[in-house]
Write a protein that holds these residues in place. Structure first.
Motif, PDB file in Angstrom:
ATOM      1  N   GLU A   1       0.830  -1.208   0.000  1.00 17.43           N
ATOM      2  CA  GLU A   1       0.000   0.000   0.000  1.00 17.43           C
ATOM      3  C   GLU A   1       0.865   1.258   0.000  1.00 17.43           C
ATOM      4  N   VAL A   2       1.899   1.241   0.874  1.00 21.56           N
ATOM      5  CA  VAL A   2       2.795   2.400   0.947  1.00 21.56           C
ATOM      6  C   VAL A   2       3.456   2.632  -0.407  1.00 21.56           C
ATOM      7  N   GLU A   3       3.873   1.524  -1.039  1.00 22.71           N
ATOM      8  CA  GLU A   3       4.539   1.641  -2.335  1.00 22.71           C
ATOM      9  C   GLU A   3       3.612   2.274  -3.371  1.00 22.71           C
ATOM     10  N   ALA A   4       2.340   1.847  -3.340  1.00 21.47           N
ATOM     11  CA  ALA A   4       1.384   2.389  -4.299  1.00 21.47           C
ATOM     12  C   ALA A   4       1.216   3.892  -4.094  1.00 21.47           C
ATOM     13  N   VAL A   5       1.134   4.322  -2.832  1.00 16.86           N
ATOM     14  CA  VAL A   5       0.991   5.755  -2.546  1.00 16.86           C
ATOM     15  C   VAL A   5       2.241   6.491  -3.012  1.00 16.86           C
TER      16      VAL A   5
ATOM     17  N   ARG B   1       4.252   5.725  -5.362  1.00 17.65           N
ATOM     18  CA  ARG B   1       4.232   5.818  -6.830  1.00 17.65           C
ATOM     19  C   ARG B   1       3.352   6.971  -7.276  1.00 17.65           C
ATOM     20  N   ASP B   2       2.206   7.148  -6.576  1.00 19.41           N
ATOM     21  CA  ASP B   2       1.282   8.212  -6.954  1.00 19.41           C
ATOM     22  C   ASP B   2       1.860   9.599  -6.698  1.00 19.41           C
ATOM     23  N   VAL B   3       2.535   9.747  -5.529  1.00 14.15           N
ATOM     24  CA  VAL B   3       2.969  11.096  -5.171  1.00 14.15           C
ATOM     25  C   VAL B   3       4.364  11.429  -5.690  1.00 14.15           C
ATOM     26  N   ALA B   4       5.107  10.400  -6.153  1.00 15.65           N
ATOM     27  CA  ALA B   4       6.488  10.643  -6.571  1.00 15.65           C
ATOM     28  C   ALA B   4       6.622  11.763  -7.607  1.00 15.65           C
TER      29      ALA B   4
END
Ligand code: HEC
Ligand code: HEC
Length: 297
Positions: free
Chosen positions: A98-102, A104-107
């Motif tokens: 989940e953290v990774e997905a977030v 990726r979104d905010v990067a």
């Protein structure tokens, strides 16, 4: 988390499921004993008799389905922390995904912010809204939700800086952390010396004191204090040594408290955020802190 807890929860769950199985099997049969011979259990309320019938099969069937579901669920999603299920699912793994997905979104957003200089970034309302959220989560415990600080925790919304208020200095403070090293002077100065030098220090901030004390204090100050606070008491941002002439006091400006600061020393610690937050978030935070004392039109 140790797997002992997962075992504990697993065993407890299994015991409960088995208890349910037992209960269902018990209700699936006619009640034994005396009642077995008759059609009723012998219970009677105002003429209403309880029949000695097993639970309906379709209804029991639903219970068995829930039990099979519970066992299956336990095997697939067994426990806490790193305790693996048949699918290899773990709580920690799920959290990390989940953290990774977030991230990726905010990067891309943080990458865009990272390219802007801090004073520019401080003018961007969206970046400042992000900065404010980061500040409230990571900094407000010590500096207050509005950044106004409290005793021992500096006000970040004013124009007085121990470690410098230039964008790069703020960013470095947050990244590397800072430790103010003011040693204890009680032994070197003696109690009279501490009082005299405190009177002199207060006079720098505009609080008049006994001239003899001020003179005696000034002499000691020139010997012991100028290395960090400077000959005129203006401080040194390289060392985090505060300006003693501005009448702003991190620890308080009363005679008593200044004497305590001098006698016992002070070691304020600003914890490094490098490993916690990473450079890009720190850049946004630095802009937010910079913006607190640079009102945007
Ligand atoms: C555990 C408490 C604590 C936390 C959390 C904390 N700080 Fe600090 N911070 C301090 C203390 C204490 C000082 C003063 C250090 C000293 O005595 O020189 C300080 C100093 C600073 C300074 C330098 C002020 C100056 O006058 O030069 C800045 C900038 C700062 N903090 C920003 C932040 C930001 C941004 C965060 C959140 C990422 C943060 N701090 C989190 C305790 C904390
Ligand atoms: C080695 C450098 C150093 C020397 C020498 C030094 N100081 Fe300090 N002093 C500091 C630093 C750094 C701080 C900030 C401590 C902190 O942030 O926790 C400080 C803090 C103080 C404070 C508290 C300021 C406040 O805002 O509450 C007082 C008062 C003070 N010093 C007075 C003195 C006096 C008087 C002497 C000489 C007897 C002296 N200092 C010598 C580095 C020094």
């Amino acid at each position: 988390m140790s797997s002992a807890w997962s075992w504990y929860v697993t065993v407890l769950s299994l015991a409960n499921i088995l208890a349910c199985v037992w209960l269902i099997r018990w209700t699936a049969k006619k009640r034994p004993g005396e009642a077995a011979a008759s059609d009723t259990t012998g219970h009677e309320w105002d003429g209403l008799k309880e029949y000695n019938n097993p639970m309906p099969r379709w209804w029991l069937g639903l219970f068995y389905i829930t039990i099979v579901f519970a066992l299956g669920y336990l095997l697939l999603y067994p426990g806490l922390g790193n305790f693996k299920g048949l699918l290899g699912w773990t709580q920690v793994g799920a959290y990390e995904a989940e953290v990774e997905a977030v991230e990726r979104d905010v990067a891309p957003l943080f990458a865009k912010y990272a390219a802007l200089p801090i004073p520019e970034l401080a003018k961007d309302p969206a970046a400042m809204a992000t900065g404010r959220r980061l500040f409230v989560t990571n900094c407000a415990v010590c500096h207050g939700a509005d950044g106004h600080g409290s005793r021992g925790f500096p006000n970040l919304a004013d124009t007085i800086w121990h470690w410098g208020g230039a964008p790069e200095q703020i960013e470095q403070t947050i990244t590397q952390g800072r430790t103010g090293m003011m040693m204890a002077w009680g032994a070197a100065l003696g109690e009279d010396g501490v009082k005299a030098v405190a009177t002199y220090v207060r006079s720098l901030g505009g609080h008049a004191g006994d001239p003899a004390q001020v003179a005696a204090g000034q002499e000691k100050y020139q010997t012991f204090c100028i290395a960090c606070h400077g000959p005129a008491g203006k401080g040194n941002p390289m060392l985090g040594a505060p300006d003693l002439t501005d009448d702003y006091w991190l620890y308080g400006g009363s005679e008593q408290i200044i004497q305590t600061s001098i006698r016992d020393g002070r070691q304020g610690v600003m914890p490094a955020q490098k490993d916690l937050l990473g450079a890009e978030r720190i850049h946004v935070l630095a802009a937010y802190v910079y913006g607190l004392s640079h009102e945007q039109p």
